[in-house]
Scaffold this active site. Structure first.
Site, PDB file in Angstrom:
ATOM      1  N   LYS A  11     -20.907 -31.521 -18.349  1.00  0.00           N
ATOM      2  CA  LYS A  11     -21.423 -31.094 -16.963  1.00  0.00           C
ATOM      3  C   LYS A  11     -21.601 -31.823 -15.991  1.00  0.00           C
ATOM      4  O   LYS A  11     -22.163 -33.037 -16.200  1.00  0.00           O
ATOM      5  CB  LYS A  11     -22.594 -30.240 -17.656  1.00  0.00           C
ATOM      6  CG  LYS A  11     -22.508 -29.157 -18.333  1.00  0.00           C
ATOM      7  CD  LYS A  11     -22.860 -27.673 -17.593  1.00  0.00           C
ATOM      8  CE  LYS A  11     -23.719 -26.697 -18.495  1.00  0.00           C
ATOM      9  NZ  LYS A  11     -24.421 -26.004 -17.591  1.00  0.00           N
TER      10      LYS A  11
ATOM     11  N   CYS B 203     -41.824  -3.848   7.677  1.00  0.00           N
ATOM     12  CA  CYS B 203     -42.404  -3.583   9.040  1.00  0.00           C
ATOM     13  C   CYS B 203     -42.007  -2.121   9.478  1.00  0.00           C
ATOM     14  O   CYS B 203     -40.796  -2.140   9.773  1.00  0.00           O
ATOM     15  CB  CYS B 203     -42.332  -4.461  10.202  1.00  0.00           C
ATOM     16  SG  CYS B 203     -42.760  -3.759  11.763  1.00  0.00           S
TER      17      CYS B 203
ATOM     18  N   ARG C  54     -19.090 -11.722 -23.944  1.00  0.00           N
ATOM     19  CA  ARG C  54     -19.081 -12.450 -25.288  1.00  0.00           C
ATOM     20  C   ARG C  54     -20.467 -11.940 -26.225  1.00  0.00           C
ATOM     21  O   ARG C  54     -20.098 -12.043 -27.359  1.00  0.00           O
ATOM     22  CB  ARG C  54     -19.440 -14.056 -24.936  1.00  0.00           C
ATOM     23  CG  ARG C  54     -19.416 -14.747 -25.987  1.00  0.00           C
ATOM     24  CD  ARG C  54     -19.689 -16.315 -25.396  1.00  0.00           C
ATOM     25  NE  ARG C  54     -20.855 -16.778 -25.381  1.00  0.00           N
ATOM     26  CZ  ARG C  54     -21.650 -17.569 -26.566  1.00  0.00           C
ATOM     27  NH1 ARG C  54     -20.741 -17.688 -27.493  1.00  0.00           N
ATOM     28  NH2 ARG C  54     -22.951 -17.837 -26.405  1.00  0.00           N
TER      29      ARG C  54
ATOM     30  N   TYR D 134      -8.267 -18.997 -20.025  1.00  0.00           N
ATOM     31  CA  TYR D 134      -8.295 -20.328 -20.411  1.00  0.00           C
ATOM     32  C   TYR D 134      -7.946 -20.457 -21.736  1.00  0.00           C
ATOM     33  O   TYR D 134      -8.025 -21.751 -22.565  1.00  0.00           O
ATOM     34  CB  TYR D 134      -9.540 -21.253 -20.091  1.00  0.00           C
ATOM     35  CG  TYR D 134     -11.063 -20.446 -20.485  1.00  0.00           C
ATOM     36  CD1 TYR D 134     -11.145 -20.178 -21.910  1.00  0.00           C
ATOM     37  CD2 TYR D 134     -11.727 -20.119 -19.604  1.00  0.00           C
ATOM     38  CE1 TYR D 134     -12.223 -19.668 -22.253  1.00  0.00           C
ATOM     39  CE2 TYR D 134     -13.092 -19.586 -20.001  1.00  0.00           C
ATOM     40  CZ  TYR D 134     -13.367 -19.184 -21.347  1.00  0.00           C
ATOM     41  OH  TYR D 134     -14.415 -18.603 -21.782  1.00  0.00           O
TER      42      TYR D 134
ATOM     43  N   ASP E 196       0.818  -1.242   0.083  1.00  0.00           N
ATOM     44  CA  ASP E 196       0.116  -0.076  -0.021  1.00  0.00           C
ATOM     45  C   ASP E 196       0.894   1.222  -0.052  1.00  0.00           C
ATOM     46  O   ASP E 196       0.599   2.377  -0.650  1.00  0.00           O
ATOM     47  CB  ASP E 196      -0.770   0.053   1.213  1.00  0.00           C
ATOM     48  CG  ASP E 196      -1.894  -1.033   0.935  1.00  0.00           C
ATOM     49  OD1 ASP E 196      -2.396  -1.461  -0.052  1.00  0.00           O
ATOM     50  OD2 ASP E 196      -2.566  -1.436   2.078  1.00  0.00           O
TER      51      ASP E 196
ATOM     52  N   ASP F 102     -18.248 -21.250 -13.421  1.00  0.00           N
ATOM     53  CA  ASP F 102     -19.497 -20.681 -13.531  1.00  0.00           C
ATOM     54  C   ASP F 102     -19.457 -19.244 -13.502  1.00  0.00           C
ATOM     55  O   ASP F 102     -19.891 -18.741 -12.463  1.00  0.00           O
ATOM     56  CB  ASP F 102     -20.463 -21.426 -12.513  1.00  0.00           C
ATOM     57  CG  ASP F 102     -21.901 -21.052 -13.081  1.00  0.00           C
ATOM     58  OD1 ASP F 102     -22.117 -20.765 -14.081  1.00  0.00           O
ATOM     59  OD2 ASP F 102     -22.752 -21.529 -12.401  1.00  0.00           O
TER      60      ASP F 102
ATOM     61  N   CYS G 226     -47.409  -7.180  10.451  1.00  0.00           N
ATOM     62  CA  CYS G 226     -45.867  -7.654  10.995  1.00  0.00           C
ATOM     63  C   CYS G 226     -46.117  -8.813  11.625  1.00  0.00           C
ATOM     64  O   CYS G 226     -47.085  -8.847  12.793  1.00  0.00           O
ATOM     65  CB  CYS G 226     -45.171  -6.727  11.622  1.00  0.00           C
ATOM     66  SG  CYS G 226     -43.650  -7.655  12.403  1.00  0.00           S
TER      67      CYS G 226
ATOM     68  N   CYS H 150     -45.116  -7.865  15.533  1.00  0.00           N
ATOM     69  CA  CYS H 150     -45.748  -6.974  16.396  1.00  0.00           C
ATOM     70  C   CYS H 150     -46.946  -6.507  15.986  1.00  0.00           C
ATOM     71  O   CYS H 150     -47.665  -5.491  16.491  1.00  0.00           O
ATOM     72  CB  CYS H 150     -44.876  -5.582  16.304  1.00  0.00           C
ATOM     73  SG  CYS H 150     -44.532  -4.862  14.888  1.00  0.00           S
TER      74      CYS H 150
ATOM     75  N   CYS I  16     -40.457  -2.992  17.109  1.00  0.00           N
ATOM     76  CA  CYS I  16     -40.728  -4.359  16.861  1.00  0.00           C
ATOM     77  C   CYS I  16     -39.743  -5.178  17.224  1.00  0.00           C
ATOM     78  O   CYS I  16     -38.456  -5.145  17.074  1.00  0.00           O
ATOM     79  CB  CYS I  16     -40.839  -4.405  15.126  1.00  0.00           C
ATOM     80  SG  CYS I  16     -41.010  -6.036  14.662  1.00  0.00           S
TER      81      CYS I  16
END
Ligand code: IVH
Length: 681
Positions: A331, A443, A150, A242, A51, A131, A425, A428, A448
């Site tokens: 796959k 809510c 792509r 790749y 850094d 993926d 809710c 409450c 609550c």
């Protein structure tokens, strides 16, 4: 070993010539460390040493704008936002892969290739099928020129500025050996988000009351296609390269060889997980092994890819209309299962957000029993037409919360019930509010009890006040017993009170009290995050403490003033101002202060602020003598000693540091550079 560290005292550089020289040295060093860190995963310096070099470079480029360059490592942070994405034509179409699911199809693939080539056996390269999103990066004269998605295979979107924010993507190609890199290099790869990065991003988004990403792939796609690259820069994107589409002047014989060369040029490949395979049995074994190891990988894969290794063979095999004949994607079986959606319950988040959750008849998916799945919101449930009682298709990916993919409508018998987010809710009974697009139901009652559970949980969480032993179960127990009804009440609990509760003995009660006591010393940035102000994640909290000394200054900060801070936009500024304009919240802060919370600001160390810290200097100092450094410490209220002990807080180490450095390491004393020391002042 030369660790290739460059120390530059920026303030002392007064001529363009010296600046130019320093900039070059810094850039070379930073590029070298980027390569070590991001590409070969073997860093030789600490983050702070890195850094410091980057800070020095940034300062020099600011002072000498004529030295700025689009390929400087400082540019890896994202530039100006754009109105829309330009289109980029791929020099060679980006084709996809034929997908297969069965062993027989692998045999057929191998057989066809062998017959076509007239050979008895073929060597393949087996790789993981990531993926994420396919991208193309073009380098010209060793510099990144353009990057694109792509798209339709012929034309993609221009994501150059976004790609440049990914640290694993070098802005310049490294020279390897005596041959210069190609004048033009076009590579292809997959941009992805690690599962950990994805989970952290979603946690952060949840704490900020934002919608969640369904999976790492969507999160990566969202990040990469941002018009504002500073947003991309904050997302944990990574890449595996790749393949090569064009490498002018280079002739490779095998795919494996191109992978090796890519690595040498500084591009991130995944050779470690790839394998040369001779024939079908080895291919099948690779597939089998990766399917088994899949859950242990830090990123998502959905199969493996087999490629003919010999490039002349690839050429000979050529293309079908959409995909090459020399490669195939095998796959994995999807980690899906069908089960019954027994019910939909509603969870209440810390900011009052109501989230529908699917209660499933327990089902095994990929070795794990799944009983709950995410349903996101009313709009999503309606879009998918999911009904209680439906047989649903559920999918699991990595550690990610399982998703309901779709209902199996053919199996309906008419007894299924549509779901509507509750008007009141569930905790409450206050009226809820749903946004027009039905994506957000809240809510609005800040008292609550369900919100209280979540907000106390958040307050005590690891990233917040880090109160060990105060997990969700304990929080619920304490709230149910009436011992805790606010953050403040945490600090008045007594051992006796706890011992009256179930599952608390004397020592566990004392432990919790000790932990709560210790949390009083937690730094201001943690405290700010722990408060659970909408849109304030750990990063923003940290940035605020770099601009303000105390919580009171932040409490009184005006909109315009907050917005002037680089990374704080109008929405965040408003959220802060709104939060602190609530009387109740201001009172809470005061009471916490009175209860003994110290909220020390670790981001700013000012005059007298070295008080209580002891320093040891070792090695050469660049900007001052050791004597001067010691005086400096003392004038700021600290202590400077000559030998390292367990009481030493910081060892400031420069080049040539020896035994004191080693001793500090052994004792776990924080070691900092001269620059870091100067920054403390
Ligand atoms: S090679 C001609 N290798 O899978 C070969 N693709 O349909 C082109 N993918 O979206 C692709 N991992 O981005 C190749 N190791 C890998 C891959 C990979 C993931 C993606 C690719 C594309 C799809 C192919």
């Amino acid at each position: 070993m030369d660790r290739h560290l460059v120390f530059i005292d920026v303030d002392k550089i007064d001529t363009l010539k010296r600046a130019k020289d320093a900039v070059k040295k810094l850039r070379d060093a930073i590029e070298y460390h980027n390569y070590r860190y991001y590409v070969i995963d073997n860093p030789v310096i600490s983050d702070s040493e890195y850094d410091n070099m980057l800070i020095a470079l940034r300062k020099l480029e600011e002072r000498f704008p004529e030295l700025q360059s689009p390929t400087s490592p400082t540019q890896q942070v994202g530039g100006e936002p754009r109105d829309s994405m330009a289109l980029v034509e791929h020099p060679i179409p980006m084709v996809s892969l034929k997908t297969i699911y069965e062993e027989d199809e692998v045999r057929k693939f191998d057989q066809t290739c062998r017959e076509e080539l007239g050979v008895a056996s073929i060597e393949y390269v087996a790789e993981l099928k990531y993926d994420g999103l396919a991208v193309e990066i073009v380098y010209e004269d060793s510099r990144i020129k353009v990057a694109s998605t792509r798209g339709d295979g012929t034309t993609g979107e221009d994501i150059t500025v976004n790609i440049k924010t990914i640290k694993e993507v070098p802005l310049k190609i490294k020279k390897f050996g005596s041959t210069p890199p190609p004048d033009r290099l076009v590579v292809r790869g997959e941009v992805y988000m690690s599962i950990e990065g994805f989970n952290e991003l979603n946690e952060q988004r949840e704490s900020e009351g934002k919608s969640l990403f369904a999976n790492p792939r969507n999160a990566a796609a969202g990040a990469l296609r941002q018009l504002d690259p500073t947003i991309t820069a904050k997302r944990p994107l990574q890449i595996f390269v790749y393949g090569v589409a064009i490498a002018e002047g280079y002739v490779f014989e095998t795919h494996w060889e191109t992978l090796e060369m890519l690595r040498k040029w500084g591009l991130k490949t995944n050779i470690e997980m790839s394998r040369k395979c001779d024939g079908i049995d080895e291919l099948l074994a690779y597939h089998q092994q990766m399917q088994e190891e899949r859950d242990g990988l830090p990123y998502e894969i959905d199969g493996v890819v087999f490629k003919v290794n010999n490039l002349a063979y690839q050429e000979q095999l050529g293309m079908r209309s959409r995909d090459p004949r020399w490669a195939v994607a095998y796959k994995f079986k999807p980690r899906q299962a069908t089960t019954i959606l027994q019910d939909i319950i509603v969870q209440i988040g810390r900011t009052g957000k109501l989230t529908p959750v699917a209660v499933l008849e327990p089902v095994q998916i990929g070795g794990i029993e799944v009983t709950r799945a995410s349903l996101h919101n009313q709009s999503e449930i309606e879009r998918k037409d999911i009904r209680i009682g439906d047989t649903v298709l559920v999918e699991r990916a990595g550690d990610v919360i399982p998703q309901v993919v779709k209902p199996i409508k053919d199996l309906r018998d008419g007894g299924e019930k549509k779901f509507k987010m509750p008007k009141k809710c569930p905790s409450c009974k206050t009226l809820t509010h749903t946004s027009e697009d039905k994506k957000l139901t809240r809510c609005l009652n800040i008292d609550c009890p369900a919100q209280l559970r979540r907000s106390v949980g958040h307050f005590a969480s690891k990233m917040g006040m880090d109160i060990e032993g105060l997990g969700p179960k304990r929080v619920n127990q304490l709230i149910d017993a009436g011992v805790v009804d606010s953050f403040l009440s945490l600090y008045t609990i007594t051992v006796d009170e706890l011992m009256e509760l179930e599952r608390f003995g004397e020592s566990s009660a004392q432990n919790l009290i000790d932990q709560i006591e210790q949390s009083k010393k937690k730094p201001l940035n943690r405290f700010l995050y722990a408060l659970g102000i909408p849109l304030i994640g750990t990063q923003t909290a940290k940035i605020l403490t770099e601009h303000y000394d105390t919580i009171y200054e932040i409490m009184d900060a005006k909109m315009e003033e907050l917005e002037r801070i680089d990374t704080i936009g109008p929405e965040v500024a408003k959220s802060i101002v709104d939060f602190f304009s609530e009387k109740k919240n201001r009172k809470l802060i005061k009471s916490l202060d009175q209860a003994g919370l110290e909220m020390p600001n670790k981001s700013i160390v000012r005059e007298g602020k070295l008080e209580g810290f002891s320093f040891v200097f070792t090695g050469a100092l660049e900007t001052m003598s050791r004597r001067e450094a010691q005086d400096l410490v003392e004038s700021h209220g600290g202590k400077a000693t000559s030998s390292v002990s367990g009481n030493t807080d910081y060892v400031v180490a420069g080049p040539g540091a020896g035994s004191k450095f080693e001793k500090a390491k052994k004792l776990g004393v924080t070691i900092i550079s001269e620059n870091e020391f100067l920054q403390m002042l």
